[in-house]
Design an enzyme around this catalytic site. Sequence first.
Site, short mmCIF file in Angstrom:
data_model
loop_
_atom_site.label_atom_id
_atom_site.label_comp_id
_atom_site.label_asym_id
_atom_site.label_seq_id
_atom_site.Cartn_x
_atom_site.Cartn_y
_atom_site.Cartn_z
N ASN A 37 0.83 -1.20 0.00
CA ASN A 37 0.00 0.00 0.00
C ASN A 37 0.87 1.25 0.00
O ASN A 37 0.38 2.36 0.20
CB ASN A 37 -0.94 0.01 1.22
CG ASN A 37 -2.24 -0.69 0.88
OD1 ASN A 37 -2.73 -0.61 -0.25
ND2 ASN A 37 -2.80 -1.40 1.84
N ASN A 38 2.17 1.05 -0.19
CA ASN A 38 3.11 2.17 -0.21
C ASN A 38 3.07 2.81 -1.60
O ASN A 38 3.57 2.26 -2.58
CB ASN A 38 4.51 1.63 0.11
CG ASN A 38 5.56 2.72 0.15
OD1 ASN A 38 5.43 3.74 -0.53
ND2 ASN A 38 6.59 2.50 0.93
N LYS A 72 6.29 3.29 -3.53
CA LYS A 72 6.80 2.09 -4.19
C LYS A 72 6.02 1.81 -5.48
O LYS A 72 6.59 1.47 -6.50
CB LYS A 72 6.65 0.87 -3.27
CG LYS A 72 7.68 0.78 -2.19
CD LYS A 72 7.52 -0.58 -1.55
CE LYS A 72 8.41 -0.76 -0.35
NZ LYS A 72 8.16 -2.05 0.29
N ASP A 79 10.43 -6.84 -0.47
CA ASP A 79 10.86 -6.51 0.88
C ASP A 79 12.28 -5.96 0.74
O ASP A 79 13.07 -6.49 -0.03
CB ASP A 79 10.82 -7.72 1.80
CG ASP A 79 10.77 -7.27 3.25
OD1 ASP A 79 9.77 -6.64 3.64
OD2 ASP A 79 11.76 -7.49 3.99
N PHE A 131 12.00 8.34 -0.12
CA PHE A 131 11.33 8.00 1.14
C PHE A 131 12.29 7.16 1.98
O PHE A 131 13.41 6.88 1.57
CB PHE A 131 10.02 7.24 0.87
CG PHE A 131 10.21 5.88 0.25
CD1 PHE A 131 10.48 5.75 -1.10
CD2 PHE A 131 10.13 4.72 1.02
CE1 PHE A 131 10.67 4.50 -1.68
CE2 PHE A 131 10.31 3.46 0.44
CZ PHE A 131 10.58 3.36 -0.91
N TYR A 184 15.03 5.72 4.09
CA TYR A 184 16.40 6.13 4.42
C TYR A 184 17.08 6.90 3.28
O TYR A 184 18.28 7.14 3.34
CB TYR A 184 17.25 4.88 4.73
CG TYR A 184 16.84 4.12 5.98
CD1 TYR A 184 17.43 4.39 7.21
CD2 TYR A 184 15.85 3.13 5.93
CE1 TYR A 184 17.07 3.70 8.35
CE2 TYR A 184 15.48 2.42 7.06
CZ TYR A 184 16.09 2.71 8.27
OH TYR A 184 15.73 2.01 9.40
N ASP A 185 16.33 7.27 2.24
CA ASP A 185 16.94 7.92 1.08
C ASP A 185 17.81 9.13 1.42
O ASP A 185 18.87 9.30 0.80
CB ASP A 185 15.86 8.33 0.06
CG ASP A 185 15.40 7.16 -0.80
OD1 ASP A 185 16.07 6.11 -0.77
OD2 ASP A 185 14.38 7.30 -1.49
N LYS A 239 17.23 7.40 -9.60
CA LYS A 239 17.23 6.40 -8.52
C LYS A 239 16.86 5.02 -9.08
O LYS A 239 17.48 4.02 -8.74
CB LYS A 239 16.25 6.81 -7.41
CG LYS A 239 16.24 5.81 -6.25
CD LYS A 239 15.20 6.10 -5.17
CE LYS A 239 15.13 4.95 -4.18
NZ LYS A 239 14.01 5.04 -3.24
N HIS A 299 18.39 -0.43 -5.90
CA HIS A 299 18.11 -1.82 -5.56
C HIS A 299 16.77 -2.29 -6.13
O HIS A 299 16.67 -3.35 -6.75
CB HIS A 299 18.12 -1.96 -4.04
CG HIS A 299 17.40 -0.85 -3.34
ND1 HIS A 299 17.88 0.44 -3.34
CD2 HIS A 299 16.22 -0.80 -2.69
CE1 HIS A 299 17.04 1.22 -2.70
NE2 HIS A 299 16.01 0.50 -2.29
P1 IMP Z 1 9.86 -2.53 3.20
O1 IMP Z 1 9.75 -3.61 4.21
O2 IMP Z 1 10.29 -3.00 1.87
O3 IMP Z 1 8.63 -1.68 3.15
O4 IMP Z 1 10.99 -1.54 3.66
C1 IMP Z 1 11.61 -1.62 4.90
C2 IMP Z 1 12.19 -0.30 5.30
O5 IMP Z 1 13.20 0.09 4.40
C3 IMP Z 1 11.21 0.85 5.41
O6 IMP Z 1 11.52 1.60 6.55
C4 IMP Z 1 11.45 1.69 4.22
O7 IMP Z 1 11.27 3.03 4.49
C5 IMP Z 1 12.89 1.40 3.91
N1 IMP Z 1 13.07 1.40 2.46
C6 IMP Z 1 12.54 0.52 1.58
N2 IMP Z 1 12.86 0.88 0.33
C7 IMP Z 1 13.61 2.00 0.44
C8 IMP Z 1 14.22 2.87 -0.50
O8 IMP Z 1 14.16 2.69 -1.73
N3 IMP Z 1 14.90 3.91 0.00
C9 IMP Z 1 15.00 4.17 1.32
N4 IMP Z 1 14.43 3.42 2.24
C10 IMP Z 1 13.74 2.34 1.81
#
Ligand code: IMP
Length: 189
Positions: A8-9, A12, A68, A148, A150-151, A171, A176
């Site tokens: 729901n992000n 993303k 993830d 968003f 840790y960017d 980006k 990744h």
């Molecule tokens: P998720 O479990 O994939 O939603 O991400 C886990 C954590 O990593 C969350 O706190 C996100 O904010 C962070 N995160 C995921 N993708 C990115 C990114 O592309 N850039 C910065 N932080 C990210």
Amino acid sequence: MKIVFATNNLNKIKEVQALMPSAIQIVGLNDIGCIEDIPETSSTIEGNAIQKVNYIKEHYGFDCFADDTGLEVESLHGAPGVYSARYAGEAKDSNANMDKLLKELKGKENRKAQFKTVIALVLNGKLETFTGVCSGLITEDKRGKGGFGYDPVFLPDGYPETFAELSLSEKNKIGHRGKAVRQLIEYFL
Ligand code: IMP
């Protein structure tokens, strides 16, 4: 082709839709009426991605993909890793997470880190995974307004800008998630 992205992000969804050929339309969890938090209880990034697609298939019946992501910091022995979202607590507050990370790294010379994304896909009864990694350094301070998570504290190798200072297309080119998504697209084609 329409495929469910188990998130729901909206950030993303935007990032991934920008990479997809126009023939592939992404549908988010809101669109299938899934508003609950999907359990993410695995001790690995890959395990969590697989857990999400299996949950959607089991409860909603849709083929789908899920990602993830974790930030792995070398001098913190891979932390926050699979716990990246909740690093500073259950509130999943990005600013608090970054503040904690900068505090943990204060005075540390080795600031090497990598983002790792695993995408799991369940399609026609088959499970596949795709992995994308982006290496870089953790900055001393937050920089930039884009992106968003840790960017603002992640400086990808070879760039003077943080992810939050780069455009979305830049980006996606080196990031990744972009690397993992391109493997997913090749699988679809
Ligand atoms: P998720 O479990 O994939 O939603 O991400 C886990 C954590 O990593 C969350 O706190 C996100 O904010 C962070 N995160 C995921 N993708 C990115 C990114 O592309 N850039 C910065 N932080 C990210």
